[in-house]
Design a protein around this motif. Structure first.
Motif, short mmCIF file in Angstrom:
data_model
loop_
_atom_site.label_atom_id
_atom_site.label_comp_id
_atom_site.label_asym_id
_atom_site.label_seq_id
_atom_site.Cartn_x
_atom_site.Cartn_y
_atom_site.Cartn_z
N SER A 61 0.72 -1.17 0.02
CA SER A 61 0.09 0.13 0.02
C SER A 61 0.71 1.30 0.16
O SER A 61 0.67 2.28 -0.79
CB SER A 61 -0.84 -0.03 1.44
OG SER A 61 -1.99 -1.07 1.04
N VAL A 62 1.82 1.20 0.92
CA VAL A 62 2.81 2.40 0.99
C VAL A 62 3.55 2.58 -0.31
O VAL A 62 3.68 3.84 -0.85
CB VAL A 62 3.85 2.45 2.07
CG1 VAL A 62 4.86 3.54 2.13
CG2 VAL A 62 2.93 2.29 3.67
N THR A 63 3.89 1.62 -0.83
CA THR A 63 4.85 1.68 -2.32
C THR A 63 3.85 2.05 -3.42
O THR A 63 4.39 2.91 -4.34
CB THR A 63 5.46 0.44 -2.60
OG1 THR A 63 6.38 0.00 -1.47
CG2 THR A 63 6.25 0.10 -3.78
N GLU A 64 2.61 1.59 -3.45
CA GLU A 64 1.87 1.98 -4.49
C GLU A 64 1.38 3.36 -4.39
O GLU A 64 1.16 4.20 -5.15
CB GLU A 64 0.66 0.85 -4.51
CG GLU A 64 -0.18 1.36 -5.68
CD GLU A 64 -1.32 0.22 -6.06
OE1 GLU A 64 -2.07 0.55 -6.82
OE2 GLU A 64 -1.24 -0.89 -5.57
N GLU A 79 -7.16 6.42 -2.78
CA GLU A 79 -7.93 5.32 -2.94
C GLU A 79 -7.25 4.14 -2.30
O GLU A 79 -7.76 2.91 -1.86
CB GLU A 79 -8.46 5.08 -4.29
CG GLU A 79 -9.51 6.13 -4.67
CD GLU A 79 -9.95 6.00 -6.09
OE1 GLU A 79 -9.14 5.57 -7.03
OE2 GLU A 79 -10.97 6.25 -6.25
N VAL A 80 -6.01 3.92 -2.61
CA VAL A 80 -5.06 2.96 -2.10
C VAL A 80 -4.91 2.97 -0.54
O VAL A 80 -5.08 1.90 -0.14
CB VAL A 80 -3.57 3.16 -2.50
CG1 VAL A 80 -2.65 1.99 -1.83
CG2 VAL A 80 -3.53 2.79 -4.11
N PHE A 81 -5.00 4.14 -0.02
CA PHE A 81 -4.97 4.38 1.45
C PHE A 81 -6.44 3.79 2.19
O PHE A 81 -6.52 3.26 3.19
CB PHE A 81 -4.76 5.83 1.91
CG PHE A 81 -3.30 6.16 1.88
CD1 PHE A 81 -2.30 5.26 2.00
CD2 PHE A 81 -2.97 7.44 1.28
CE1 PHE A 81 -0.87 5.70 1.97
CE2 PHE A 81 -1.60 7.91 1.07
CZ PHE A 81 -0.72 7.00 1.43
N PRO A 173 4.32 14.30 -1.13
CA PRO A 173 5.06 13.99 0.07
C PRO A 173 6.07 12.92 -0.16
O PRO A 173 5.77 11.87 -0.90
CB PRO A 173 4.39 13.62 1.36
CG PRO A 173 3.07 13.22 0.36
CD PRO A 173 2.94 13.99 -0.72
N ARG A 174 6.96 12.46 0.53
CA ARG A 174 7.81 11.49 0.86
C ARG A 174 7.30 10.55 1.85
O ARG A 174 7.37 11.02 3.00
CB ARG A 174 9.30 11.59 1.09
CG ARG A 174 10.05 12.23 0.00
CD ARG A 174 10.15 12.03 -1.35
NE ARG A 174 10.29 10.44 -1.61
CZ ARG A 174 9.74 9.50 -2.45
NH1 ARG A 174 9.20 10.00 -3.46
NH2 ARG A 174 10.17 8.26 -2.47
N LEU A 175 6.74 9.45 1.74
CA LEU A 175 5.85 8.73 2.91
C LEU A 175 6.89 7.92 3.66
O LEU A 175 6.91 7.67 4.82
CB LEU A 175 5.15 7.47 2.27
CG LEU A 175 3.88 8.14 1.16
CD1 LEU A 175 3.32 6.93 0.63
CD2 LEU A 175 2.92 9.11 2.16
#
Length: 178
Positions: A61-64, A79-81, A173-175
């Motif tokens: 999820s984080v990568t996508e 939507e992924v989150f 942002p950078r997650l």
């Protein structure tokens, strides 16, 4: 962040009269969308939508979501989150919901909705910060939560002060920490 307006899953949308409906008769907008999720006229070339209800690992999820943010598609990242928030463990739902709010805040600021964008960025920052503060410095899935909160608050201040839309790709942002 409701399911209305999204296609995907097992119920494809079809036109019924003046409205799009899925096979169960629920309203689904099948109009193509641009990269910020805005509806385009029927027949226009749009951006592929994120499929609805996909269960991913948290790392996936984080990568996508990061890839979508990097492409200037925060609406799609939200939507992924949202999928992670709905399918993940109860104790992480507030985190994923806060991340979805940050992505929608960026979406609105990029669309020019300054008031709504600022409100969502601040709400998402507060939710992420509250979730993180209860977990004593745990950085889930390598995410830099303090950095995300700082990013959201700084962007909210900038947009509120300038009153202008931002470029979603440039302000993504950078997650995770570099």
């Amino acid at each position: 962040m409701s399911d209305t307006g999204r296609t995907g899953g097992a119920s494809p949308a079809r036109r019924v009269g003046a409205r799009d409906r899925d096979s169960e008769g629920r309203a689904r907008n099948a109009r193509p969308r641009d990269g910020l999720g805005r509806p385009l006229p029927y027949g226009a070339a749009g951006v592929d939508r994120q499929p609805e209800g996909v269960v991913r690992t948290p790392d996936a999820s984080v990568t996508e979501a990061q890839a979508l943010l990097d492409e200037g598609k925060p609406f799609h990242a939200h939507e992924v989150f949202e999928d992670a928030w709905k399918s993940g463990p109860e104790e992480e739902r507030a985190l994923w919901r806060g991340l979805a709010q940050l992505a929608v805040g960026l979406t609105h600021t990029a669309r020019g909705n300054v008031t709504g964008g600022v409100r969502l960025l601040r709400r998402g920052a507060g939710a992420v910060e509250e979730w993180a503060s209860a977990r004593a410095r745990w950085q889930p899935y390598g995410m830099d939560l303090a950095g995300l909160v700082a990013w959201a608050r700084e962007l909210a201040e900038t947009v509120e002060h300038d009153g202008r839309p931002v470029d979603a790709r440039e302000r993504a942002p950078r997650l995770r920490e570099p």
